[in-house]
Design a protein around this motif. Structure first.
Motif, short mmCIF file in Angstrom:
data_model
loop_
_atom_site.label_atom_id
_atom_site.label_comp_id
_atom_site.label_asym_id
_atom_site.label_seq_id
_atom_site.Cartn_x
_atom_site.Cartn_y
_atom_site.Cartn_z
N THR A 1 0.83 -1.20 0.00
CA THR A 1 0.00 0.00 0.00
C THR A 1 0.87 1.25 0.00
OG1 THR A 1 -1.74 -1.19 1.18
CG2 THR A 1 -1.83 1.23 1.25
N ILE A 2 1.93 1.23 0.77
CA ILE A 2 2.85 2.38 0.80
C ILE A 2 3.49 2.60 -0.56
CG2 ILE A 2 4.99 3.27 1.81
CD1 ILE A 2 4.06 1.90 4.45
N VAL A 3 3.92 1.52 -1.21
CA VAL A 3 4.50 1.63 -2.55
C VAL A 3 3.49 2.25 -3.50
CG1 VAL A 3 5.36 0.33 -4.53
CG2 VAL A 3 6.18 -0.23 -2.23
N LYS A 4 2.24 1.80 -3.46
CA LYS A 4 1.20 2.35 -4.33
C LYS A 4 0.95 3.83 -4.01
CE LYS A 4 -1.25 -2.00 -5.06
NZ LYS A 4 -2.47 -2.78 -4.76
N ALA A 5 0.98 4.17 -2.72
CA ALA A 5 0.76 5.57 -2.32
C ALA A 5 1.88 6.47 -2.83
CB ALA A 5 0.65 5.66 -0.80
N THR A 6 3.12 6.00 -2.78
CA THR A 6 4.23 6.82 -3.27
C THR A 6 4.18 6.99 -4.77
OG1 THR A 6 5.76 4.95 -3.42
CG2 THR A 6 5.76 6.20 -1.34
N THR B 1 15.56 4.65 -5.19
CA THR B 1 15.63 3.19 -5.08
C THR B 1 15.84 2.55 -6.44
OG1 THR B 1 13.23 3.02 -5.15
CG2 THR B 1 14.25 3.01 -2.98
N THR B 2 16.58 1.48 -6.41
CA THR B 2 16.84 0.69 -7.60
C THR B 2 16.02 -0.60 -7.51
OG1 THR B 2 18.66 -0.48 -6.55
CG2 THR B 2 19.21 1.55 -7.75
N GLU B 3 15.99 -1.36 -8.57
CA GLU B 3 15.29 -2.65 -8.52
C GLU B 3 15.88 -3.54 -7.44
OE1 GLU B 3 12.48 -4.18 -9.48
OE2 GLU B 3 12.10 -2.18 -10.22
N GLU B 4 17.20 -3.52 -7.30
CA GLU B 4 17.85 -4.33 -6.26
C GLU B 4 17.38 -3.93 -4.87
OE1 GLU B 4 21.53 -6.26 -4.32
OE2 GLU B 4 21.25 -6.19 -6.45
N VAL B 5 17.30 -2.63 -4.61
CA VAL B 5 16.82 -2.16 -3.31
C VAL B 5 15.38 -2.59 -3.09
CG1 VAL B 5 16.28 -0.10 -1.96
CG2 VAL B 5 18.45 -0.23 -3.18
N ARG B 6 14.54 -2.45 -4.10
CA ARG B 6 13.14 -2.88 -3.97
C ARG B 6 13.04 -4.38 -3.73
NH1 ARG B 6 12.69 1.15 -7.88
NH2 ARG B 6 11.28 2.81 -7.27
N THR C 1 15.29 -6.44 -2.45
CA THR C 1 15.83 -6.85 -1.15
C THR C 1 15.21 -6.09 0.01
OG1 THR C 1 17.64 -5.26 -1.32
CG2 THR C 1 18.06 -7.50 -2.17
N LYS C 2 14.43 -5.04 -0.32
CA LYS C 2 13.77 -4.19 0.69
C LYS C 2 14.78 -3.57 1.66
CE LYS C 2 9.37 -6.54 0.33
NZ LYS C 2 8.28 -7.20 1.00
N LYS C 3 15.94 -3.19 1.13
CA LYS C 3 16.97 -2.54 1.95
C LYS C 3 16.98 -1.04 1.66
CE LYS C 3 19.57 -6.64 2.68
NZ LYS C 3 20.80 -7.23 3.02
N PHE C 4 15.87 -0.40 2.01
CA PHE C 4 15.67 1.01 1.68
C PHE C 4 16.61 1.93 2.45
CE2 PHE C 4 11.75 -1.20 0.71
CZ PHE C 4 11.58 -0.83 -0.60
N SER C 5 17.13 1.47 3.58
CA SER C 5 18.04 2.32 4.34
C SER C 5 19.32 2.61 3.56
CB SER C 5 18.39 1.68 5.69
OG SER C 5 19.10 0.47 5.50
N ARG C 6 19.62 1.81 2.54
CA ARG C 6 20.81 2.04 1.72
C ARG C 6 20.75 3.37 0.98
NH1 ARG C 6 21.89 -3.63 -1.44
NH2 ARG C 6 22.48 -4.88 0.35
N VAL C 7 19.54 3.82 0.62
CA VAL C 7 19.42 5.04 -0.18
C VAL C 7 18.68 6.17 0.53
CG1 VAL C 7 19.57 3.83 -2.39
CG2 VAL C 7 17.34 4.22 -1.35
N LYS C 8 18.01 5.89 1.62
CA LYS C 8 17.16 6.89 2.27
C LYS C 8 17.93 8.15 2.65
CE LYS C 8 13.40 6.77 3.01
NZ LYS C 8 12.29 7.34 2.23
N ALA C 9 19.11 8.03 3.25
CA ALA C 9 19.88 9.22 3.64
C ALA C 9 20.26 10.05 2.41
CB ALA C 9 21.13 8.83 4.42
#
Length: 124
Positions: free
Chosen positions: A11-16, A52-57, A59-67
């Motif tokens: 739902t969050i992905v759809k909202a963004t 975010t890249t496909e890899e981040v999506r 693996t769901k490692k969003f902290s890699r790019v959030k900062a």
């Protein structure tokens, strides 16, 4: 097993992406927290760019790019002087973490978190 206190990731992905029903669900879910911020005189100023890249999506490692997303947003909005990040992820960059309030992912935003956010904003 999904935590019923949290908005589903999908739902969050759809909202963004701007899907109206998902945006409405997220706003309804966080209405109390948004009102708490408003009552404290705080406002949400915008949304960070999506790096975010496909890899981040995948693996769901969003902290890699959030900062990096936050720092890019700040670079694009140099008029912003005081800011705070409300995020339960470890953001890994000192320039961001010193402005971060990290709510418990199972409890959500608390009155203490809001007081901490105010302190960060007042410090400039």
């Amino acid at each position: 097993m999904r935590n019923p206190k949290l908005v589903p990731y999908e739902t969050i992905v759809k909202a963004t992406s701007g899907e109206p029903e998902a945006v409405d669900e997220v706003l309804r879910h966080y209405n109390k927290q948004i009102r708490s911020l408003a009552d404290a005189g705080l406002e949400i100023s915008g949304m960070t760019p999506d790096l975010t890249t496909e890899e981040v999506r995948r693996t769901k490692k969003f902290s890699r790019v959030k900062a990096d997303e936050i720092l890019l947003w700040l670079k694009m909005h140099q008029e912003v002087k005081g800011w705070v990040v409300l995020d339960d992820l470890a953001l890994h960059k000192e320039a961001v973490t010193r402005h971060q309030v990290k709510p418990d992912h199972e409890i959500g935003l608390t009155a203490e978190n809001i007081r901490e956010a105010e302190r960060i904003l007042m410090a400039g």
